[in-house]
Design a protein around this motif. Structure first.
Motif, short mmCIF file in Angstrom:
data_model
loop_
_atom_site.label_atom_id
_atom_site.label_comp_id
_atom_site.label_asym_id
_atom_site.label_seq_id
_atom_site.Cartn_x
_atom_site.Cartn_y
_atom_site.Cartn_z
N GLN A 4 27.55 -2.32 20.74
CA GLN A 4 28.84 -2.34 20.72
C GLN A 4 29.32 -1.97 22.11
OE1 GLN A 4 29.92 0.28 17.54
NE2 GLN A 4 30.23 -1.36 16.13
N GLU A 32 40.75 1.09 21.91
CA GLU A 32 40.55 1.16 20.63
C GLU A 32 39.06 0.96 20.09
OE1 GLU A 32 43.25 -1.46 18.58
OE2 GLU A 32 45.02 -0.39 19.26
N ASP A 33 38.64 -0.04 21.08
CA ASP A 33 36.82 -0.12 20.72
C ASP A 33 36.33 0.90 20.81
OD1 ASP A 33 37.51 -3.04 20.09
OD2 ASP A 33 36.94 -3.74 21.93
N ILE A 35 37.41 4.25 21.08
CA ILE A 35 37.68 5.17 19.93
C ILE A 35 36.91 4.94 18.65
CG2 ILE A 35 39.41 5.94 18.12
CD1 ILE A 35 41.42 5.39 20.65
N GLY A 36 36.64 3.42 18.23
CA GLY A 36 35.87 3.17 17.29
C GLY A 36 34.47 3.53 17.26
N ILE A 37 33.99 3.34 18.60
CA ILE A 37 32.42 3.82 19.02
C ILE A 37 32.22 5.29 18.64
CG2 ILE A 37 30.65 3.66 20.68
CD1 ILE A 37 31.90 1.14 21.59
N LYS A 39 34.03 7.56 17.08
CA LYS A 39 34.14 7.85 15.64
C LYS A 39 32.77 7.35 14.99
CE LYS A 39 39.07 7.38 14.90
NZ LYS A 39 40.05 6.62 13.93
N ALA A 40 32.08 6.42 15.40
CA ALA A 40 30.80 5.91 14.74
C ALA A 40 29.88 6.92 15.01
CB ALA A 40 30.48 4.70 14.93
N SER A 43 30.48 10.15 13.14
CA SER A 43 29.67 10.17 11.95
C SER A 43 28.19 10.34 11.78
CB SER A 43 30.24 8.64 11.42
OG SER A 43 31.57 8.56 11.22
#
Length: 180
Positions: A4, A32-33, A35-37, A39-40, A43
Motif C-alpha cells: 500500500q 486518507e490513504d 491515515i489508513g496505512i 491505522k493498519a 492495529s
C-alpha cells in the motif's frame, strides 16, 4: 501494508508536476490513504501486544511495526503541509488574484516548491516505512523449519503420504503475515 505504501508513493509521483497545482481532492485522497496505512500499523501493534507472550518472533515484529510508526507520522506531516498549501492557494490566493496573473506568479511558484519538497520528503520517508513493514512481515512469518516436516535436507516426493504445503507467492506473503 508495504505494498500500500508503494502504491501511495507511486500516486504521489503522478501528481501533476510544476507549474500545475495538484487538485485538493487528489491530495486529500493521498492523506486518507496514509491515515489508513497508519491505522493498519497501529492495529498490528495492538495485535502483537496481545500476543506478546507467544514468542520472540512476535516481539521482533512488534519492534519492527513500532519502528514504522515514526516514519509514517513524518510522512503524514509532509502530506499535511502539502495539503494545507494547495488548499490555501486554491481557495484563498487564487480567488483573491483571479484578475491579475502577474500577482499569482510568486504564490504559484511558492506552492510548487512546497509541493515538490513535500512529495520528495514523503517519498523518502515512506520508503523507510515500507522497509520496516516488510521487515515486520518477515519476522511474523513462520520459520522454514516449521513449514517443512521431516529432517533438514529430506525432500518430499510427489507420491509421499505427507500432505504438501501450498506454495505462497512472495507478493502474498505480507498479507498472510498481516492477517495473523
Amino acid at each position: 501494508m508495504a505494498d500500500q505504501i508503494d502504491r501511495l508513493r507511486f500516486q504521489l509521483r503522478t501528481l501533476p508536476p510544476a507549474p500545475a497545482i495538484p487538485a485538493v481532492d487528489g491530495v486529500s485522497a493521498r492523506v486518507e490513504d496514509l491515515i489508513g496505512i497508519t491505522k493498519a500499523v497501529s492495529s498490528q501493534i495492538k495485535h502483537c501486544l496481545s500476543d506478546l507472550m507467544s514468542g520472540e518472533s512476535t516481539k521482533a515484529a512488534l519492534q519492527a511495526y513500532s519502528n514504522a510508526v515514526a516514519p509514517l507520522g513524518e510522512a503524514l506531516t509532509e502530506l499535511g503541509r502539502m495539503h494545507a498549501e494547495v488548499a490555501h492557494y486554491n481557495f484563498t490566493t487564487h480567488p483573491a488574484h483571479r484578475g491579475s496573473t502577474s500577482d499569482l506568479e510568486l504564490p504559484r511558484q511558492e506552492v510548487n516548491e512546497t509541493v515538490s519538497g513535500c512529495c520528495e520528503a514523503a517519498d523518502e520517508i515512506l520508503e523507510v516505512a515500507a522497509i520496516e513493514l516488510r521487515d515486520a512481515a518477515v519476522k511474523l512469518m513462520p520459520s522454514p523449519s516449521r513449514l517443512q516436516p521431516g529432517p533438514p535436507g529430506h525432500a518430499l516426493r510427489a507420491d509421499s503420504a505427507l500432505p504438501s504445503l501450498p506454495s505462497v507467492p512472495p507478493a502474498v506473503t505480507p498479507r498472510v503475515a498481516k492477517s495473523r
